[in-house]
Design a protein around this motif. Structure first.
Motif, mmCIF file in Angstrom:
data_model
loop_
_atom_site.group_PDB
_atom_site.id
_atom_site.type_symbol
_atom_site.label_atom_id
_atom_site.label_comp_id
_atom_site.label_asym_id
_atom_site.label_seq_id
_atom_site.Cartn_x
_atom_site.Cartn_y
_atom_site.Cartn_z
ATOM 1 N N GLN A 184 -67.779 -82.676 13.067
ATOM 2 C CA GLN A 184 -67.375 -83.298 12.072
ATOM 3 C C GLN A 184 -68.506 -84.563 11.544
ATOM 4 O OE1 GLN A 184 -63.790 -84.549 14.062
ATOM 5 N NE2 GLN A 184 -62.826 -82.914 13.554
ATOM 6 N N PRO A 185 -68.150 -84.750 10.101
ATOM 7 C CA PRO A 185 -69.127 -86.018 9.644
ATOM 8 C C PRO A 185 -69.126 -87.311 10.394
ATOM 9 C CG PRO A 185 -67.980 -84.839 7.866
ATOM 10 C CD PRO A 185 -67.183 -84.422 9.094
ATOM 11 N N ALA A 186 -68.106 -87.950 10.657
ATOM 12 C CA ALA A 186 -68.228 -89.155 11.510
ATOM 13 C C ALA A 186 -68.814 -88.978 12.892
ATOM 14 C CB ALA A 186 -66.657 -89.421 11.601
ATOM 15 N N ASP A 187 -68.812 -87.938 13.482
ATOM 16 C CA ASP A 187 -69.195 -87.488 14.720
ATOM 17 C C ASP A 187 -70.972 -87.418 14.658
ATOM 18 O OD1 ASP A 187 -66.735 -87.732 15.307
ATOM 19 O OD2 ASP A 187 -66.578 -85.744 16.778
ATOM 20 N N VAL A 188 -71.089 -86.741 13.665
ATOM 21 C CA VAL A 188 -72.484 -86.405 12.994
ATOM 22 C C VAL A 188 -73.143 -87.803 13.298
ATOM 23 C CG1 VAL A 188 -74.320 -85.695 11.438
ATOM 24 C CG2 VAL A 188 -72.098 -84.290 11.710
ATOM 25 N N SER A 189 -72.740 -88.669 12.472
ATOM 26 C CA SER A 189 -73.206 -90.096 12.142
ATOM 27 C C SER A 189 -73.209 -90.823 13.569
ATOM 28 C CB SER A 189 -72.270 -90.699 11.335
ATOM 29 O OG SER A 189 -72.635 -92.216 11.266
ATOM 30 N N ALA A 190 -72.061 -90.652 14.404
ATOM 31 C CA ALA A 190 -72.274 -91.328 15.566
ATOM 32 C C ALA A 190 -73.445 -90.714 16.583
ATOM 33 C CB ALA A 190 -70.996 -91.210 16.479
ATOM 34 N N LEU A 191 -73.495 -89.461 16.576
ATOM 35 C CA LEU A 191 -74.519 -88.736 17.505
ATOM 36 C C LEU A 191 -75.849 -89.219 17.021
ATOM 37 C CD1 LEU A 191 -74.414 -86.349 19.591
ATOM 38 C CD2 LEU A 191 -74.750 -84.806 17.613
ATOM 39 N N CYS A 192 -76.179 -89.264 15.561
ATOM 40 C CA CYS A 192 -77.326 -89.627 15.105
ATOM 41 C C CYS A 192 -77.839 -91.080 15.363
ATOM 42 C CB CYS A 192 -77.664 -89.595 13.602
ATOM 43 S SG CYS A 192 -77.510 -87.726 13.109
ATOM 44 N N LEU A 215 -78.242 -77.299 8.009
ATOM 45 C CA LEU A 215 -77.983 -78.247 8.852
ATOM 46 C C LEU A 215 -78.816 -79.541 8.837
ATOM 47 C CD1 LEU A 215 -76.851 -79.484 11.465
ATOM 48 C CD2 LEU A 215 -78.298 -78.047 12.699
ATOM 49 N N PRO A 216 -80.044 -79.363 8.337
ATOM 50 C CA PRO A 216 -80.936 -80.648 8.021
ATOM 51 C C PRO A 216 -80.244 -81.373 7.095
ATOM 52 C CG PRO A 216 -82.375 -78.591 8.198
ATOM 53 C CD PRO A 216 -80.781 -78.284 8.289
ATOM 54 N N SER A 217 -79.754 -80.770 6.028
ATOM 55 C CA SER A 217 -79.272 -81.645 4.910
ATOM 56 C C SER A 217 -77.759 -82.290 5.375
ATOM 57 C CB SER A 217 -78.729 -80.934 3.547
ATOM 58 O OG SER A 217 -78.138 -79.892 3.713
ATOM 59 N N VAL A 218 -77.077 -81.499 6.329
ATOM 60 C CA VAL A 218 -75.663 -82.251 6.738
ATOM 61 C C VAL A 218 -76.181 -83.441 7.513
ATOM 62 C CG1 VAL A 218 -74.095 -81.977 8.427
ATOM 63 C CG2 VAL A 218 -74.578 -80.167 6.973
ATOM 64 N N LEU A 219 -77.318 -83.526 8.345
ATOM 65 C CA LEU A 219 -77.746 -84.594 9.149
ATOM 66 C C LEU A 219 -78.417 -85.530 8.291
ATOM 67 C CD1 LEU A 219 -79.406 -82.797 12.091
ATOM 68 C CD2 LEU A 219 -77.337 -83.694 12.021
ATOM 69 N N SER A 220 -79.138 -85.320 7.219
ATOM 70 C CA SER A 220 -79.516 -86.378 6.302
ATOM 71 C C SER A 220 -78.595 -86.905 5.493
ATOM 72 C CB SER A 220 -80.862 -86.004 5.724
ATOM 73 O OG SER A 220 -80.499 -85.144 4.803
ATOM 74 N N SER A 222 -75.576 -87.798 6.598
ATOM 75 C CA SER A 222 -75.082 -88.779 7.509
ATOM 76 C C SER A 222 -75.974 -89.921 7.680
ATOM 77 C CB SER A 222 -74.790 -87.962 8.835
ATOM 78 O OG SER A 222 -74.517 -88.931 9.684
ATOM 79 N N LYS A 223 -77.303 -89.617 8.198
ATOM 80 C CA LYS A 223 -78.195 -90.832 8.430
ATOM 81 C C LYS A 223 -79.468 -90.485 7.784
ATOM 82 C CE LYS A 223 -75.938 -93.425 11.516
ATOM 83 N NZ LYS A 223 -75.103 -94.360 10.747
ATOM 84 N N SER A 224 -80.018 -91.305 6.916
ATOM 85 C CA SER A 224 -81.346 -91.084 6.392
ATOM 86 C C SER A 224 -82.325 -91.044 7.417
ATOM 87 C CB SER A 224 -81.606 -92.214 5.171
ATOM 88 O OG SER A 224 -81.573 -93.466 5.920
ATOM 89 N N TYR A 225 -82.257 -91.388 8.537
ATOM 90 C CA TYR A 225 -83.384 -91.492 9.316
ATOM 91 C C TYR A 225 -83.464 -90.231 10.272
ATOM 92 C CZ TYR A 225 -79.816 -93.662 12.233
ATOM 93 O OH TYR A 225 -78.721 -93.945 13.161
ATOM 94 N N SER A 226 -82.463 -89.318 10.042
ATOM 95 C CA SER A 226 -82.337 -88.167 10.803
ATOM 96 C C SER A 226 -83.552 -87.459 11.038
ATOM 97 C CB SER A 226 -81.129 -87.364 10.491
ATOM 98 O OG SER A 226 -81.331 -86.900 9.160
#
Ligand SMILES: Nc1ncnc2c1ncn2[C@@H]1O[C@H](COP(=O)(O)OP(=O)(O)OP(=O)(O)O)[C@@H](O)[C@H]1O
Ligand SMILES: [Mg+2]
Length: 393
Positions: A184-192, A215-220, A222-226
Motif C-alpha cells: 500500500q502507498p503509505a507503507d511503501v513510503s514508510a518502508l523507503c 514497481l520502480p515508478s511506484v517506489l519513486s 512515494s519517495k524521490s530518493y528511492s
C-alpha cells in the motif's frame, strides 16, 4: 518418456531444474551481500519483470544465498488489501530465529523479541480487537520502541534493532518482499524511509524486492530518493542460449537429449519466457517415446502444452477480470502487442478515456496490466494479447 523422471517445473515460484541466464543478477547480489556485511554503503536490489519471467524464483535463490552466508532471512508476499506490519513482523521473527541459536547473549535476542512483539501488536486490526492473531512470541512486549503506531517510525526502530542483533554475529538480515508493487502507498513510503535511515547508519539489514515492471515508478512516486536506495534489475525472457540450457542441462542429468530442430521449435514456441520453456519442455518430455526428443515430438506435444497454458497461466488470470475489464483488455489486444496508448483503447471502444479509468485502474490493481509510461498501457502477462485474440468475444 517416464513422467516420474521429468525434470521440468512449470508453476508459480517452482524452482527450475536449471536457473538459466541469471548469472549477472546472481553476481550482483553476491556483491550486495558482501558489501552490506562489511558495512559498506550499498543499494539493495529490486527485481522487476513480466509475469512468469522468474522473479519469485530469483528472489528465493537470493534468499538461499543469504542463508548460506548465515544471514537471517525472512520473506513476505505483499497484498493490496493488507498492511505490511504483520507480515514484516512475522518475517523478521523468522530471521531472528535463524540467528538466535548462534547468538551468545540470549538476553539480546529476548530484548529484540520484546520490541518485535510490541511492533506487531500495533497492527490496526489487532487494536480494533477484530483479530485474535498473536505473533507467537513468548516474551512480554516491551514498551516505548517500534510501537508508536506510525509505521515509518516503528519500522525504522525495528530495522535498526534487528540490524544490531545481526551485527553482534557479523552477519546481516535480508527481508524479501515479493509482489512489491502491491504494498500500500503509505507503507511503501514508510518502508523507503526506514531503508533510507538504515543506509545512513550502515546497519546490515536490506530489503530486497520483486515486482511488476512498473514497481520502480511506484517506489519513486512515494519517495524521490528511492532510486538511490535500490538497484533495479529488470529480468526478461531468456536468450536462445540460456533457453536451450534450461532444457538441455536437466535432461542430460537423466541421459536424455534433444535434436537441434526440436530445440529450434521449442524456442519458437516458448519465445524464451521461462514459464513457457518449462511448460513446453514438460509436455514434450512426457509425450516423446524415447531419447532424443525430436521435432516431431515437439509438434505433437505443443497443442497439449498450449492447452495447459490456456487454463493454468492465461485462463486463471482472465477469470479474475470483470466483463468490463475483459472488454478493455480485448480492445488492447486488438490494437497490438506493444504498449498501447490508453486514448487509443478508448477510441476503439467508442468511449471517453475518463469513463474507462475505473476498468483500467482495477486491472492495474489486479496485476493484469501496467502503465509502461505515461499514457501507455501493456499486459503484465507475456503473450496475453495472442491468447485474448484467440478467445471468442
Ligand atoms: N532462469 C530460469 N530458467 C529456467 N526456468 C525458470 C527460470 N526462472 C524461472 N523459471 C521457471 O519459470 C516459471 C515462473 O517462475 P516464477 O514463478 O519465479 O515467475 P514470476 O516472475 O515470479 O511470475 P509471477 O509474476 O506470475 O509471480 C517457473 O516454472 C520457474 O521454474
Ligand atoms: Mg512471482
Amino acid at each position: 518418456m517416464d513422467p516420474v523422471r521429468n525434470p521440468y517445473a512449470p508453476g508459480a515460484g517452482q524452482r527450475p531444474p536449471e536457473l538459466a541466464g541469471r548469472d549477472r543478477e546472481l553476481q550482483q547480489f553476491e556483491v550486495v551481500l558482501e558489501r552490506v556485511a562489511r558495512g559498506r554503503p550499498e543499494r539493495s536490489m529490486v527485481v522487476t519483470g513480466l509475469r512468469g519471467v522468474g522473479k519469485t524464483v530469483l528472489l528465493n535463490t537470493f534468499k538461499s544465498m543469504a542463508m548460506q552466508r548465515l544471514w537471517g532471512t525472512g520473506k513476505i508476499e505483499a497484498r493490496p488489501d493488507q498492511s505490511i506490519r504483520r507480515p514484516v513482523a512475522a518475517a523478521l521473527h523468522m530471521a531472528i530465529r535463524e540467528l538466535a541459536p548462534r547468538h551468545r547473549a540470549p538476553e539480546r535476542i529476548e530484548e529484540f523479541l520484546g520490541v518485535l512483539k510490541a511492533f506487531a501488536m500495533r497492527d490496526p486490526a489487532a487494536a480494533k480487537g477484530t483479530s485474535h492473531w498473536s505473533p507467537g512470541i513468548e516474551v512480554p512486549a516491551s514498551r516505548g520502541r517500534a510501537d508508536s503506531g506510525d509505521l515509518e517510525i516503528d519500522l525504522t526502530e525495528l530495522f535498526v534493532d534487528a540490524a544490531g542483533v545481526a551485527t553482534d554475529l557479523a552477519v546481516g538480515i535480508a527481508l524479501f518482499i515479493d509482489e512489491m508493487q502491491d504494498v500500500q502507498p503509505a507503507d511503501v513510503s514508510a518502508l523507503c524511509a526506514a531503508c533510507h535511515e538504515l543506509s545512513q547508519t550502515g546497519g546490515p539489514l536490506i530489503v530486497v524486492g520483486a515486482g511488476l515492471p512498473h514497481l520502480p515508478s511506484v517506489l519513486s512516486a512515494s519517495k524521490s530518493y528511492s532510486e538511490r536506495l535500490f538497484r533495479y534489475a529488470r529480468i526478461d525472457k531468456l536468450d536462445r542460449e540460456a533457453a536451450d540450457l534450461a532444457l538441455i542441462l536437466p535432461a542430460r542429468e537423466e541421459e536424455v537429449e534433444f535434436t537441434q530442430d526440436a530445440l529450434d521449435a521449442l524456442y519458437e514456441a516458448a519465445d524464451g519466457y521461462p514459464y513457457f520453456v518449462q511448460a513446453y519442455g514438460k509436455v514434450a518430455w512426457d509425450l516423446a517415446p524415447r531419447t532424443p526428443i525430436t521435432l516431431e515430438d515437439v509438434k505433437v506435444s505443443a497443442p497439449e502444452a498450449e492447452e495447459e497454458l490456456a487454463v493454468g497461466f492465461f485462463g486463471s488470470r482472465y477469470e479474475r477480470a470483470t466483463p468490463a475489464e475483459r472488454d478493455y483488455m480485448h480492445a488492447m489486444a486488438q490494437i497490438g502487442d506493444e504498449p498501447v496508448p490508453t486514448a487509443e483503447v478508448a477510441d476503439a471502444l467508442g468511449r471517453k478515456p475518463s469513463s474507462l479509468s475505473p476498468a483500467r485502474d482495477s486491472l492495474i490493481k489486479k496485476g493484469l496490466i501496467y502503465s509502461a509510461e505515461r499514457g501507455l498501457i501493456a499486459f503484465t502477462v507475456p503473450h496475453f494479447g495472442k491468447f485474448l485474440r484467440a478467445q471468442p468475444v
